[in-house]
Enzyme design. Structure first.
Site: not given
Ligand code: PGA
Length: 251
Positions: A10-12, A97, A99, A169, A209, A231
């Protein structure tokens, strides 16, 4: 569940089209040598989808989107529909997600509408569920993920649930470097699996993470079928290495 593994990046809001192209130059050179038991999905920003579609054609890497609207078209400024994604060969879409829930008013209700549209349009929804730190400290983790899971898939036939993907998550673990210990993640994922009839075969991914240091501990857990990686999916070498490590040692 053994065998089936999914690792989704997931590149966001990262990477321009030019940067996406550079990523694939490096990543696709390695992709053929990665374990074939892992399904690889990359979810770039919308602006990189046309280019990604071209680069991924004929490869084993599947194309995902990070969001979509539940309507197929209409007066929804700034939104993207399922047919627009399908036109470029998108196969997976991340829905709900944290976010999106936190910053863009995504609710259990809109997640549900999007899941129904994704399924009806032949897209695989990757539905994200998870608790805040406050909810965890208050002992509400299990209730929260069960509520989110049941709301997302309300009215979906049990046999259809084998075609969806769920990502557990924990919100406090996303982008913080503080991952949820693998055994606890596995426990919650077991709770998610037991929350609805039909989830026995559903791939459930861990997200939050996940990195090269901790991926093997998740891969060893019975309820973990892969990862949703933020990330660590931005770097082609790290992402490839992580995919390699997502396979259980015995497989
Ligand atoms: P992260 O994000 O690996 O940077 O913690 C995971 C995600 O939000 O899908």
């Amino acid at each position: 569940m053994t065998g089936s593994r999914i690792v989704a990046g997931n590149w966001k809001m990262h990477k321009t089209a030019a940067e996406t192209s550079e990523f694939f130059d490096a990543f696709l050179a390695k992709a053929a040598d990665l374990p074939s038991s892992v399904e690889i999905v990359v979810a770039p920003p919308f602006t990189s989808i046309p280019l990604s579609a071209k680069r991924l054609k004929g490869t084993r890497v599947r194309l995902g989107a990070q969001n979509m609207h539940w309507e197929l078209e209409g007066a929804f400024t700034g939104e993207i529909s399922a047919p627009m994604l399908r036109e470029f060969g998108v196969t997976h879409v991340i829905i709900g997600h944290s976010e999106r829930r936190k910053y863009f008013n995504e609710t259990d209700e809109t997640v549900h509408l999007k899941v129904l549209t994704a399924l009806q349009q032949g897209l695989v929804p990757i539905v994200a569920v998870g608790e805040t730190l406050e909810q965890r400290l208050g002992g509400e983790t299990d209730d929260r993920v069960v509520t989110q899971t049941r709301a997302a898939f309300e009215g979906v036939a049990p046999e259809t649930l084998a075609r969806v993907v769920i990502a557990y998550e924990p919100i406090w673990a996303i982008g913080t470097g503080e991952n949820c210990p693998a055994m606890e993640a596995d426990r919650v994922m077991g709770v998610i699996r037991g929350s609805l009839e039909g989830l026995d075969e559903t791939p459930i991914l861990y997200g939050g993470s996940m990195n090269l240091e901790n991926v093997a501990s998740y891969a060893a857990q019975p309820n973990v079928n892969g990862g949703l990686i933020g990330g660590a999916s931005l770097d082609p070498d790290a992402f490839a290495q992580l995919i390699r490590s997502a396979v259980r040692r015995s497989e």
